[in-house]
Enzyme design. Structure first.
Site, PDB file in Angstrom:
ATOM      1  N   SER A 143     -25.846  -9.480  41.023  1.00  0.00           N
ATOM      2  CA  SER A 143     -24.577  -8.886  41.421  1.00  0.00           C
ATOM      3  C   SER A 143     -24.274  -9.177  42.893  1.00  0.00           C
ATOM      4  CB  SER A 143     -24.612  -7.380  41.131  1.00  0.00           C
ATOM      5  OG  SER A 143     -23.344  -6.794  41.289  1.00  0.00           O
ATOM      6  N   ASP A 316     -19.308  -8.367  30.523  1.00  0.00           N
ATOM      7  CA  ASP A 316     -19.518  -7.854  31.875  1.00  0.00           C
ATOM      8  C   ASP A 316     -18.196  -7.326  32.423  1.00  0.00           C
ATOM      9  OD1 ASP A 316     -20.015  -7.467  34.606  1.00  0.00           O
ATOM     10  OD2 ASP A 316     -21.504  -9.064  34.660  1.00  0.00           O
ATOM     11  N   HIS A 347     -22.998  -5.357  32.579  1.00  0.00           N
ATOM     12  CA  HIS A 347     -23.442  -5.691  33.941  1.00  0.00           C
ATOM     13  C   HIS A 347     -24.811  -5.094  34.252  1.00  0.00           C
ATOM     14  CE1 HIS A 347     -22.427  -7.386  37.858  1.00  0.00           C
ATOM     15  NE2 HIS A 347     -22.871  -6.285  38.440  1.00  0.00           N
TER      16      HIS A 347
END
Length: 376
Positions: A143, A316, A347
């Site tokens: 991320s 996601d 995610h």
């Protein structure tokens, strides 16, 4: 002490651990944790290939240990013979000190992931290279960790040569196609220059008060009501949590969020509004002072020459496949891009999803091993 939480955790899991601190050029004191390879007879730290792991938004290096002794990426890499370093960024639970500012001052929190990229990353990378005695390392980021890697190597391209490989899990760069309800509702406000967004610069996003975190983690302990815990993730990662390993929820909520600034999130919201991956927008007048141009410059992703592997997913809510493909077209050295085969993979699943070891973590280890074997 908060600073020793991860040390105790790693020791309790049965591994050697070292705690290191490094100071950035702008005075932030960062804590790194190392899981070294140690000679069992002489108790001497052995020089082995280095891998540096970096977590995501409002997280800390604890996320790399959430899956326990058998399935956590940090431990899998150690068992494969790597010298494992766990990085952190300013503002999280392990990095709340500055030589010249207190965490109670607004200026302490006046940073986004841009400052993490140009100050925190070079300080940590340089330190790891010196301490481990190697010239190059592998990198894994999830991320925001991917964001920082991309910004770092685009702004300081000389560091590309330091990285043997980079594996980015759901890297956040372009976000114009995000499905996040939070971005759609709040993004147009906090992603533009106005009174509210200006006031929120220099504000801490989440409290790291131990009593608050204890209360949040306790909401996950009632097995009869798992949704009480899961709903806290919905605004950010979406409503489909089929693959989330719910047995890890108490631990996840006890270790997330771990602190950060509102400006980090606002910088992403600016990308949502502008559809670009660029430096922070201070408005035309201040942009001219910062950048000598009215709009912030875009990051030169063409300069990121490290061999990169990307994992992404269809479901996601933060990073849409369309935004990943846009990123891929600008990176010059993409070795592979893997879309997770499960349509409902989200995610958070990249760190604690059911099957994350088999599909992602094991593949990371195999890929690094293959690289090392080719160069023997």
């Amino acid at each position: 002490m908060l600073m020793s939480l991860q040390v105790r955790r790693i020791q309790n899991d049965g591994y050697n651990v070292e705690r290191h601190t490094v100071t950035t050029k702008d005075g932030y004191v960062l804590t790194l944790h190392r899981i070294p390879q140690v000679d069992p007879n002489d108790n001497i730290v052995l020089q082995r290939p280095v891998v540096f792991l970096l977590s995501g938004l409002y997280a800390s290096s604890d996320v790399w240990l959430l899956n326990g002794r058998e399935d956590s990426l940090a431990y899998l890499l150690w068992h494969a013979g790597y010298d494992v370093w766990l990085g952190n960024n300013r503002g999280n639970i392990y990095c709340r000190h500055n030589l010249w500012m207190n965490a109670t001052e607004r200026e302490f929190w006046n940073f986004s992931w841009h400052e993490m990229s140009i100050y925190d990353m070079p300080a940590q990378v340089d330190y790891v290279l010196r301490a481990s005695g190697v010239a190059r390392m592998h990198f894994v980021g999830i991320s925001q960790g991917g964001t920082i890697f991309l910004v770092f190597n685009s702004m300081m391209p000389q560091y590309n040569a330091v990285f043997k490989t980079a594996t980015l899990l759901a890297p956040v760069a372009y976000v114009s196609n995000t499905k996040s309800g939070l971005a759609k509702i709040v993004g147009p406000i906090l992603g533009t220059r106005n009174y509210i967004s200006k006031m929120l610069e220099g504000v801490e996003m989440f409290s790291t008060n131990k009593f608050v975190k204890k209360l949040l983690s306790m909401t996950c302990l009632d097995n009869e009501k798992p949704l009480v815990c899961i709903t806290r993730l919905w605004p950010a990662v979406g409503y489909d949590t089929r693959f989330l390993n719910k047995t890890l929820l108490p631990d996840l909520m006890a270790n997330f969020p771990t602190g950060g600034s509102v400006k980090q999130l606002m910088h992403y919201f600016q990308g949502y509004v502008s559809t670009k991956f660029r430096q922070y927008d201070y408005g035309p007048e201040r942009n001219w002072l910062h950048y000598q141009q009215l709009e912030p410059p875009e990051y030169a992703l063409e300069k990121v020459s490290t061999p990169i592997t990307i994992f992404f997913s269809e479901n996601d809510y933060i990073v849409a496949p369309a935004d990943i493909w846009k990123l891929l077209t600008r990176l010059p050295n993409v070795e592979a891009a893997y879309k997770v085969p499960w349509k409902r993979w989200n995610h958070f699943d990249f760190i604690c999803g059911l099957g994350v070891r088999e599909y992602i973590f094991d593949n990371i280890v195999v890929s690094m091993n293959r690289y090392e074997q080719r160069r023997r």
